[in-house]
Scaffold this motif. Structure first.
Motif, short mmCIF file in Angstrom:
data_model
loop_
_atom_site.label_atom_id
_atom_site.label_comp_id
_atom_site.label_asym_id
_atom_site.label_seq_id
_atom_site.Cartn_x
_atom_site.Cartn_y
_atom_site.Cartn_z
N CYS A 51 5.82 -1.17 -3.22
CA CYS A 51 5.84 -1.17 -4.68
C CYS A 51 4.64 -0.40 -5.24
O CYS A 51 4.76 0.37 -6.20
CB CYS A 51 5.84 -2.59 -5.22
N VAL A 52 3.48 -0.62 -4.63
CA VAL A 52 2.27 0.07 -5.06
C VAL A 52 2.39 1.57 -4.79
O VAL A 52 2.06 2.40 -5.64
CB VAL A 52 1.03 -0.53 -4.36
N TYR A 53 2.87 1.91 -3.61
CA TYR A 53 3.02 3.32 -3.26
C TYR A 53 3.99 4.02 -4.22
O TYR A 53 3.77 5.17 -4.60
CB TYR A 53 3.51 3.45 -1.83
N LYS A 54 5.03 3.31 -4.62
CA LYS A 54 6.00 3.89 -5.54
C LYS A 54 5.35 4.19 -6.89
O LYS A 54 5.68 5.18 -7.55
CB LYS A 54 7.18 2.94 -5.72
N MET A 55 4.42 3.34 -7.32
CA MET A 55 3.71 3.60 -8.57
C MET A 55 2.81 4.82 -8.45
O MET A 55 2.63 5.59 -9.40
CB MET A 55 2.87 2.38 -8.97
N LEU A 56 2.25 5.02 -7.27
CA LEU A 56 1.30 6.11 -7.06
C LEU A 56 1.98 7.44 -6.78
O LEU A 56 1.60 8.47 -7.33
CB LEU A 56 0.36 5.77 -5.89
N VAL A 57 2.96 7.43 -5.90
CA VAL A 57 3.60 8.68 -5.45
C VAL A 57 5.12 8.50 -5.46
O VAL A 57 5.75 8.44 -4.40
CB VAL A 57 3.11 9.07 -4.03
N PRO A 58 5.72 8.40 -6.62
CA PRO A 58 7.16 8.10 -6.68
C PRO A 58 8.04 9.12 -5.96
O PRO A 58 9.07 8.75 -5.39
CB PRO A 58 7.45 8.07 -8.19
N GLU A 59 7.62 10.37 -5.94
CA GLU A 59 8.46 11.39 -5.32
C GLU A 59 8.47 11.30 -3.79
O GLU A 59 9.33 11.86 -3.13
CB GLU A 59 8.02 12.80 -5.75
N GLN A 60 7.50 10.59 -3.23
CA GLN A 60 7.43 10.42 -1.78
C GLN A 60 7.94 9.06 -1.32
O GLN A 60 8.04 8.80 -0.12
CB GLN A 60 5.97 10.58 -1.30
N PHE A 61 8.25 8.19 -2.27
CA PHE A 61 8.58 6.80 -1.94
C PHE A 61 9.79 6.68 -1.02
O PHE A 61 9.76 5.98 0.00
CB PHE A 61 8.81 6.02 -3.23
#
Length: 301
Positions: free
Chosen positions: A237-247
Motif C-alpha cells: 500500500c505504501v509503495y503504491k502511494m510512492l510509485v503507482p506506475e511500478q506497483f
C-alpha cells in the motif's frame, strides 16, 4: 533512483531535528525517515485502528552503531547507541519495554540486495520507505496483539519443516501454484463475481492440499500468511502511494511465482488482504489477528 510521486505538505513542513546535529546519519536516510513519516498524513493508518509508524522508534544501523529516531509530535530526536543487532536485516525488535524498527542504512541495504540479485532488482529510497512501514506494522502486531499472534502456531515451530514437507511434496507444490494463480487472478479481476469464482476454486484446492500436510506445517503457513502477509500488504500500500506506475509489476505480477521457504506466504497473505478490500472494505476495522484473512474471505462467498 526514482523520485517519489507524493506531495509532502502539512506534517512534512514541520519535520525537524529536535536535538542538535545528526550524529553522522546520512541526509539520504534522514530524508527516507521524513518521507515515511509524511505518509501518515497521506495514507493514515491504512485502515488498522491504532497503527502509526511514528509510535515506534526507527534505528538505522551503519555497520558500527544505531542512529535512533524517535517522533515527538512535531519533529524527531536522534540518539546514537551501540548497535542492538550487528547484521544487515530490517526487523521489528524488542528493545527494553517496547518494539523498534531496526534497519540498515539504505546504502547498506541496497548494496546487499542488489548484490544478492546480481543487478536484477533496484532497491532505493521508495523500497526502503515501504520496508520501514512493513516492520513498523510488525511492531504494532507485537505490541497490541501478542497473545493472538503467538496462538497461531507453536513458538518452537521451525521454518525448516516447510522445505522438508510442503516444498518437498510435488502434489502440495502443484496445488499451491494453482491457488496462488487464482489469488493473482482474483486481485486483478475487474468484477466481484470473478473474484468469488476464483475463491471458490481456491477453497476446494486448499481443502485438498491441507490433507497432504501435517498440522504443524499448516499452522506455520497460517502464521506467515496472516502475520507476514498483512505486513507485506502494508508495504505494498505504501509503495503504491510512492510509485503507482511500478506497483503492479512489483507486487501483483509476482503473486503466483513459487519459491521455496516462507516468502511465498507473504505474497499470498498480501493478495488475500487485497481481495478482502474488494469484498469487505471495512474488514480492518477491529481486525485483531485472531482469525485468518482467508476465513474472512470465505465468509463473504
Amino acid at each position: 533512483m526514482r523520485k517519489a510521486i507524493v506531495v509532502f505538505t502539512g506534517i512534512a513542513l514541520v519535520i525537524g531535528v529536535i536535538v542538535t546535529g545528526t550524529y553522522g546519519l546520512s541526509k539520504e536516510d534522514l530524508a527516507i525517515y521524513q518521507r515515511a513519516v509524511a505518509l501518515e498524513e497521506q495514507g493514515g493508518n491504512i485502515g488498522f485502528a491504532g497503527f502509526a509508524l511514528t509510535d515506534y522508534p526507527v534505528a538505522f544501523y551503519d555497520g558500527e552503531q544505531d542512529y535512533v529516531l524517535v517522533w515527538e509530535g512535531d519533529g524527531y530526536s536522534i540518539e546514537k547507541r551501540k548497535a542492538v543487532i550487528n547484521f544487515i536485516a530490517a526487523t521489528a525488535y524488542p528493545v527494553g519495554d517496547h518494539y523498534e524498527v531496526l534497519t540498515p542504512t539504505v546504502q547498506k541495504m541496497s548494496s546487499l540486495l542488489n548484490l544478492m540479485s546480481m543487478g536484477a532488482m533496484e532497491y532505493g529510497a521508495e523500497e526502503h520507505i515501504a520496508t520501514l512501514w512493513h516492520e513498523a506494522f510488525h511492531c504494532y502486531q507485537s505490541t497490541h496483539f501478542p497473545e493472538n499472534i503467538s496462538a497461531i502456531c507453536p513458538a518452537e515451530a521451525d521454518e525448516g519443516i516447510i522445505a522438508g514437507e510442503a516444498d518437498a511434496n510435488p502434489q502440495a507444490v502443484s496445488l499451491f501454484r494453482q491457488q496462488a494463480q487464482l489469488l493473482e487472478d482474483a486481485v486483478k479481476a475487474e468484477d466481484v463475481d470473478k473474484i468469488k469464482e476464483c475463491i471458490v476454486k481456491y477453497k476446494e484446492l486448499d481443502e485438498e492440499r491441507r490433507l497432504l500436510l501435517s498440522s504443524e506445517v499448516i499452522a506455520l503457513e497460517d502464521y506467515y500468511t496472516r502475520v507476514e502477509g498483512t505486513a507485506r500488504y502494508i508495504e505494498a500500500c505504501v509503495y503504491k502511494m510512492l510509485v503507482p506506475e511500478q506497483f503492479g509489476s512489483t507486487y501483483l505480477d509476482a503473486i503466483s511465482d513459487y519459491a521455496g521457504g516462507s516468502a511465498k506466504y507473504y505474497k499470498t497473505g498480501m493478495a488475500q488482504c487485497m481481495i478482502l478490500d474488494r469484498l469487505s472494505p471495512d474488514w480492518k476495522d477491529g481486525f485483531d489477528f485472531s482469525i485468518s484473512v482467508i476465513d474472512l474471505i470465505y465468509a463473504k462467498l
